[in-house]
Scaffold this motif. Structure first.
Motif, mmCIF file in Angstrom:
data_model
loop_
_atom_site.group_PDB
_atom_site.id
_atom_site.type_symbol
_atom_site.label_atom_id
_atom_site.label_comp_id
_atom_site.label_asym_id
_atom_site.label_seq_id
_atom_site.Cartn_x
_atom_site.Cartn_y
_atom_site.Cartn_z
ATOM 1 N N TYR A 98 2.023 4.893 -3.021
ATOM 2 C CA TYR A 98 2.267 4.382 -1.544
ATOM 3 C C TYR A 98 3.477 4.921 -0.734
ATOM 4 O O TYR A 98 3.525 5.060 0.449
ATOM 5 C CB TYR A 98 1.674 3.005 -1.113
ATOM 6 C CG TYR A 98 0.428 2.729 -1.441
ATOM 7 C CD1 TYR A 98 -0.568 3.060 -0.650
ATOM 8 C CD2 TYR A 98 0.078 2.276 -2.664
ATOM 9 C CE1 TYR A 98 -1.849 2.818 -0.750
ATOM 10 C CE2 TYR A 98 -1.432 1.828 -2.803
ATOM 11 C CZ TYR A 98 -2.229 2.129 -2.056
ATOM 12 O OH TYR A 98 -3.607 2.104 -2.285
ATOM 13 N N LEU A 112 -0.904 -1.894 2.169
ATOM 14 C CA LEU A 112 -0.241 -2.743 1.252
ATOM 15 C C LEU A 112 -0.199 -4.042 1.635
ATOM 16 O O LEU A 112 -0.037 -4.851 0.534
ATOM 17 C CB LEU A 112 1.228 -2.050 1.604
ATOM 18 C CG LEU A 112 1.515 -0.692 1.313
ATOM 19 C CD1 LEU A 112 3.031 -0.051 1.765
ATOM 20 C CD2 LEU A 112 1.476 -0.384 -0.244
ATOM 21 N N LEU A 140 4.977 5.091 3.590
ATOM 22 C CA LEU A 140 4.063 4.303 4.332
ATOM 23 C C LEU A 140 4.839 2.822 4.762
ATOM 24 O O LEU A 140 5.285 2.359 3.484
ATOM 25 C CB LEU A 140 2.784 3.642 3.337
ATOM 26 C CG LEU A 140 1.604 3.267 4.019
ATOM 27 C CD1 LEU A 140 0.973 4.098 5.265
ATOM 28 C CD2 LEU A 140 0.493 2.718 2.958
#
Length: 219
Positions: free
Chosen positions: A152, A193, A186
């Motif tokens: 991520y 998340l 991100l």
């Protein structure tokens, strides 16, 4: 190491390094995620847009500096080490030699990622995931207890603007920041998340000093 952040995870003491790598001292293991080596090459092939072709060298030099200080017995590359499999094949002879020098005498583990889902023509072990004591190393989080993952590229906003790559940590999992030079990210408060991390999670921002802040406080 100066500026590092020690924390307890699965009854082990781990260290978040300000460069964006994780040190597992009990196993003398250094973990990095999302190197994305060869990204400028992949962008040129697919779009014709030229970027300065130095990101592979810069990323390897940053990794080299950590290895020189810590002398790990194991290095774990947690997936997306290459921007795609063609990028892995197109590394220059100089970069190949640099990689071989870094790998010499160490247990080097390449975890498969979504950008590099298969073995590359470099030595080391090529695995879908790795279990090391109570820890499970994989590229994408599955919400299993004790997992350490990447994918991520979490980043946290800073007062006055800008962002900084960050580790996300709770009692069950760690999501690593991207180690590569040319990588986006991100925001740590993104719903994807937030869904993975507990309300008690914290972020550890990278930079000159690894700095821990509650995840609910970041932007």
């Amino acid at each position: 190491m100066n500026g590092a952040y020690d924390f307890s995870f699965c009854d082990l003491t781990l260290t978040a390094l300000p460069q964006g790598a994780l040190w597992v001292g009990d196993h003398r293991a250094l973990c990095v995620s999302d190197l994305h080596l060869g990204k400028s090459d992949r962008i040129a092939r697919r779009s014709g847009r030229m970027l300065p072709p130095y990101e592979t060298r810069a990323t390897l030099e940053k990794l080299d500096a950590l290895i020189a200080v810590l002398d790990p017995g194991m290095v774990i590359c947690l997936g997306d080490s290459f921007d795609d499999l063609d990028a892995a094949q197109s590394l220059s002879d100089t970069d190949h030699l640099h990689m071989a020098t870094l790998q010499a005498g160490r247990d080097w583990v390449w975890i498969e990622g979504n950008h590099d889902p298969g073995p590359v023509n470099l030595s080391g072990r090529h695995l879908a995931e790795l279990t090391l004591g109570p820890l499970a190393f994989r590229h994408i989080a599955t919400q299993e207890k004790g997992e350490i993952s990447g994918h991520y590229h979490p980043k946290c906003g800073l007062a006055g603007g800008g962002t900084r790559p960050a580790f996300l940590i709770d009692t069950d999992r760690i999501i690593m920041p991207a180690f590569g030079t040319y990588t986006g990210g991100l925001r740590a408060n993104h719903p994807a998340l937030r869904a993975l991390m507990s309300p008690q999670a914290h972020a550890v921002l990278t930079g000159r000093k690894a700095m821990a802040v509650p995840l609910k406080a970041v932007v």
